[in-house]
Design a protein around this motif. Structure first.
Motif, PDB file in Angstrom:
ATOM      1  N   ASN A  67     102.102 -17.246  -3.158  1.00 32.15           N
ATOM      2  CA  ASN A  67     104.082 -17.649  -3.025  1.00 32.15           C
ATOM      3  C   ASN A  67     103.830 -18.346  -3.906  1.00 32.15           C
ATOM      4  OD1 ASN A  67     104.107 -16.646  -0.056  1.00 32.15           O
ATOM      5  ND2 ASN A  67     102.310 -17.289   0.048  1.00 32.15           N
ATOM      6  N   TYR A  68     103.589 -18.728  -5.185  1.00 33.73           N
ATOM      7  CA  TYR A  68     104.165 -19.614  -6.222  1.00 33.73           C
ATOM      8  C   TYR A  68     104.167 -18.826  -7.204  1.00 33.73           C
ATOM      9  CZ  TYR A  68     102.902 -24.414  -3.648  1.00 33.73           C
ATOM     10  OH  TYR A  68     102.748 -25.278  -2.534  1.00 33.73           O
ATOM     11  N   PHE A  69     105.111 -18.365  -7.917  1.00 32.72           N
ATOM     12  CA  PHE A  69     105.713 -17.270  -8.903  1.00 32.72           C
ATOM     13  C   PHE A  69     105.303 -18.935 -10.306  1.00 32.72           C
ATOM     14  CE2 PHE A  69     108.455 -15.385 -12.147  1.00 32.72           C
ATOM     15  CZ  PHE A  69     108.292 -14.268 -12.016  1.00 32.72           C
ATOM     16  N   LEU A  70     106.006 -19.334 -10.270  1.00 35.50           N
ATOM     17  CA  LEU A  70     106.426 -20.189 -11.444  1.00 35.50           C
ATOM     18  C   LEU A  70     106.084 -22.073 -11.544  1.00 35.50           C
ATOM     19  CD1 LEU A  70     104.637 -19.588 -14.589  1.00 35.50           C
ATOM     20  CD2 LEU A  70     107.134 -19.433 -15.206  1.00 35.50           C
ATOM     21  N   THR A  78     104.560 -26.794   2.355  1.00 31.91           N
ATOM     22  CA  THR A  78     102.476 -26.361   3.122  1.00 31.91           C
ATOM     23  C   THR A  78     102.070 -27.563   3.501  1.00 31.91           C
ATOM     24  OG1 THR A  78     102.127 -26.030   0.574  1.00 31.91           O
ATOM     25  CG2 THR A  78     103.611 -24.943   2.310  1.00 31.91           C
ATOM     26  N   THR A  79     102.211 -28.562   2.038  1.00 33.73           N
ATOM     27  CA  THR A  79     101.268 -29.780   2.047  1.00 33.73           C
ATOM     28  C   THR A  79     101.640 -31.197   3.158  1.00 33.73           C
ATOM     29  OG1 THR A  79     101.508 -29.343  -0.332  1.00 33.73           O
ATOM     30  CG2 THR A  79     100.736 -31.737   0.644  1.00 33.73           C
ATOM     31  N   TYR A  80     102.897 -31.426   3.137  1.00 28.73           N
ATOM     32  CA  TYR A  80     103.188 -32.515   4.012  1.00 28.73           C
ATOM     33  C   TYR A  80     103.900 -32.222   5.277  1.00 28.73           C
ATOM     34  CZ  TYR A  80     102.435 -35.246  -0.581  1.00 28.73           C
ATOM     35  OH  TYR A  80     101.942 -35.153  -1.285  1.00 28.73           O
ATOM     36  N   GLY A  81     103.883 -30.763   5.731  1.00 25.01           N
ATOM     37  CA  GLY A  81     104.942 -30.418   6.748  1.00 25.01           C
ATOM     38  C   GLY A  81     106.048 -30.228   6.859  1.00 25.01           C
ATOM     39  N   ILE A  95     107.166 -21.960   4.386  1.00 23.71           N
ATOM     40  CA  ILE A  95     105.964 -22.264   5.199  1.00 23.71           C
ATOM     41  C   ILE A  95     104.580 -21.056   5.367  1.00 23.71           C
ATOM     42  CG2 ILE A  95     106.695 -24.510   6.347  1.00 23.71           C
ATOM     43  CD1 ILE A  95     106.765 -22.951   8.138  1.00 23.71           C
ATOM     44  N   LYS A  96     105.587 -19.073   4.601  1.00 23.41           N
ATOM     45  CA  LYS A  96     105.002 -18.432   5.031  1.00 23.41           C
ATOM     46  C   LYS A  96     103.102 -18.600   3.830  1.00 23.41           C
ATOM     47  CE  LYS A  96     106.885 -16.677   1.290  1.00 23.41           C
ATOM     48  NZ  LYS A  96     107.964 -15.458  -0.001  1.00 23.41           N
ATOM     49  N   ASP A  97     102.383 -17.240   5.024  1.00 22.91           N
ATOM     50  CA  ASP A  97     100.755 -17.157   4.607  1.00 22.91           C
ATOM     51  C   ASP A  97     100.555 -17.679   3.321  1.00 22.91           C
ATOM     52  OD1 ASP A  97     100.014 -17.735   7.480  1.00 22.91           O
ATOM     53  OD2 ASP A  97     100.157 -15.833   7.480  1.00 22.91           O
ATOM     54  N   ASN A  98      99.445 -18.272   2.842  1.00 25.25           N
ATOM     55  CA  ASN A  98      99.143 -18.774   1.524  1.00 25.25           C
ATOM     56  C   ASN A  98      98.409 -16.905   0.908  1.00 25.25           C
ATOM     57  OD1 ASN A  98      99.605 -21.291   2.086  1.00 25.25           O
ATOM     58  ND2 ASN A  98      97.069 -21.846   1.299  1.00 25.25           N
ATOM     59  N   GLY A 112      86.968  -9.601  -4.988  1.00 27.40           N
ATOM     60  CA  GLY A 112      88.013  -9.518  -6.023  1.00 27.40           C
ATOM     61  C   GLY A 112      89.329  -8.846  -6.134  1.00 27.40           C
ATOM     62  N   ASN A 113      89.536  -9.033  -4.194  1.00 28.57           N
ATOM     63  CA  ASN A 113      90.315  -7.874  -4.197  1.00 28.57           C
ATOM     64  C   ASN A 113      91.630  -9.473  -2.978  1.00 28.57           C
ATOM     65  OD1 ASN A 113      89.827  -5.907  -3.756  1.00 28.57           O
ATOM     66  ND2 ASN A 113      88.728  -5.486  -2.131  1.00 28.57           N
ATOM     67  N   VAL A 114      92.765  -9.200  -3.628  1.00 27.17           N
ATOM     68  CA  VAL A 114      93.878 -10.216  -3.021  1.00 27.17           C
ATOM     69  C   VAL A 114      93.921  -9.865  -1.598  1.00 27.17           C
ATOM     70  CG1 VAL A 114      96.483 -10.127  -3.123  1.00 27.17           C
ATOM     71  CG2 VAL A 114      95.410 -10.185  -5.079  1.00 27.17           C
ATOM     72  N   ARG A 115      94.340 -11.213  -0.785  1.00 25.75           N
ATOM     73  CA  ARG A 115      94.191 -11.296   0.363  1.00 25.75           C
ATOM     74  C   ARG A 115      94.782 -12.493   1.123  1.00 25.75           C
ATOM     75  NH1 ARG A 115      88.452 -13.572   3.004  1.00 25.75           N
ATOM     76  NH2 ARG A 115      89.657 -13.063   5.195  1.00 25.75           N
ATOM     77  N   VAL A 116      95.110 -13.028   2.055  1.00 32.44           N
ATOM     78  CA  VAL A 116      94.851 -13.853   2.599  1.00 32.44           C
ATOM     79  C   VAL A 116      94.449 -14.663   2.634  1.00 32.44           C
ATOM     80  CG1 VAL A 116      97.021 -15.516   4.593  1.00 32.44           C
ATOM     81  CG2 VAL A 116      97.434 -12.929   3.623  1.00 32.44           C
ATOM     82  N   SER A 117      95.027 -15.838   2.058  1.00 32.36           N
ATOM     83  CA  SER A 117      93.415 -17.549   2.816  1.00 32.36           C
ATOM     84  C   SER A 117      94.253 -18.538   2.629  1.00 32.36           C
ATOM     85  CB  SER A 117      92.785 -16.954   1.341  1.00 32.36           C
ATOM     86  OG  SER A 117      91.817 -18.419   0.929  1.00 32.36           O
ATOM     87  N   ASN A 118      94.534 -19.212   3.861  1.00 29.40           N
ATOM     88  CA  ASN A 118      95.183 -20.395   4.234  1.00 29.40           C
ATOM     89  C   ASN A 118      94.169 -20.811   3.537  1.00 29.40           C
ATOM     90  OD1 ASN A 118      97.367 -19.345   5.393  1.00 29.40           O
ATOM     91  ND2 ASN A 118      96.228 -18.694   7.567  1.00 29.40           N
ATOM     92  N   GLY A 119      94.946 -22.375   2.889  1.00 35.80           N
ATOM     93  CA  GLY A 119      94.675 -23.526   2.582  1.00 35.80           C
ATOM     94  C   GLY A 119      94.403 -24.752   3.648  1.00 35.80           C
TER      95      GLY A 119
END
Length: 342
Positions: free
Chosen positions: A204-207, A267-270, A324-327, A335-342
């Protein structure tokens, strides 16, 4: 132990010549090292593939350099996740080294990071020191951004900066290895167990802010991040985006910088903390701009910063859901792109 010690991930966008020079510096490193080092180059659909592919063929690099054309330009995190997926299928390695195409390794840069991580099992991420193209030092690593760091950045007055020195993000580093919150993704060695535990980078971070978030999630998982100045890398900053060029005229920041900043704080602090941070930042930057104008230094301000900060702020209800959409990360086993909430 896997066959590969290190897979170097290079994501390129319209920087083919620089990427080839970077690979050439890795070739020198491989020749002098006992480590098994391979490279995955990901072209983020920039048209670089033909030039890089030709260089791989001409230099007989095909046995240790793999070129992948990404399906789309999903940004720095996305491109690195593509490379991490390839690394998973190649072993996986003990370490994955994120390396910008606009870098060149100095002697022993990879060996030094690997040796440090081999000797320090609690450290998950190790970053290099940098030098500019002219050979001058750029010994900077970073603390995590906070509300107080945003106030300091906006005001930029000697008294306030002194009081808030503990929260200043950019830190001038010394000559010895030391722990730090996060290191630049321009040269970041990652223990493979970190990827197995937290997944890849958040797409979700483009850059911008993606390596900040990655180091934060690594820290939450129990891994330390260290700055290792004995590993030295030349870095020509900002060659793809032209945003972070050193000593260049101050430019307006792109929309994706503000979107990444917004996501990191939310996402870090709310959301409540992120909203308070934006209020404080808007006020601080307003006062800071007024101070510069009164001193005749308005040219030192980032153009349209306050307007853009408000446009992308979580203070505006329409921006909150996007923040705040899913990571989106990576399943290192498949090796597949998937949702992985931190």
């Amino acid at each position: 132990m896997t066959a590969l010690d290190v897979v170097v991930a290079i994501v390129t966008y319209k920087s083919a010549d620089l990427a080839v020079a970077c690979i050439r510096s890795i070739e020198v490193e491989r020749a002098a090292s006992k480590l098994a080092i391979s490279v995955v180059v990901v072209d983020n659909v920039s048209g670089d593939a033909a030039v890089i592919g030709q260089a791989i063929a001409n230099n007989h690099w095909g046995s240790w350099v793999k070129l992948v054309v990404a399906p789309r330009n999903g940004g720095f995190a996305y491109g690195n996740n593509v490379a991490i997926g390839e690394a998973a299928r190649m072993g996986p390695p003990r370490y994955c080294h994120l390396l910008n195409p606009d870098t060149e390794l100095r002697s022993g840069a990879i060996d030094t990071l690997v040796s440090f991580l081999d000797q320090n099992a609690t450290v998950g991420i190790a970053g290099s020191s940098f030098e500019n193209l002219d050979g001058s030092d750029w010994p900077i690593a970073f603390r995590f951004p906070t509300l107080l760091s945003e106030v300091e950045s906006g005001l930029q007055t000697g008294m306030v900066s002194g009081i808030l020195s503990r929260w200043v993000v950019a830190q001038q580093m010394g000559k010895s290895a030391e722990p730090i919150d996060w290191v630049p993704g321009a040269s970041m060695m990652v223990r493979w167990q970190v990827i197995e535990k937290i997944g890849g980078l958040d797409e979700n971070y483009f850059l911008y802010f993606e390596e900040t978030d990655f180091c934060r999630r690594s820290s939450q998982a129990g891994f330390q991040t260290w700055y290792v100045p004995a590993s030295r890398v030349m870095h020509i900053a900002g060659q793809s985006t032209k945003v972070t060029e050193r000593d260049a005229k101050i430019k307006r920041l792109p929309a994706y910088w503000f979107e990444s900043r917004r996501r990191f704080f939310a996402t870090t602090y709310g959301l409540s903390y992120a909203m308070a941070t934006d209020l404080a930042a808007l006020a601080a930057h307003g006062v800071g701009l007024l101070k510069r104008l009164l001193l005749g230094r308005g040219h030192e301000a980032v153009p349209y910063f306050i307007r853009d900060l408000w446009t992308y702020s979580v203070l505006r209800p329409g921006n909150r859901r996007a923040a705040i959409k899913d990571n989106v990360g990576i399943d290192s086993a498949a090796g597949n792109v998937r949702v992985s909430n931190g």
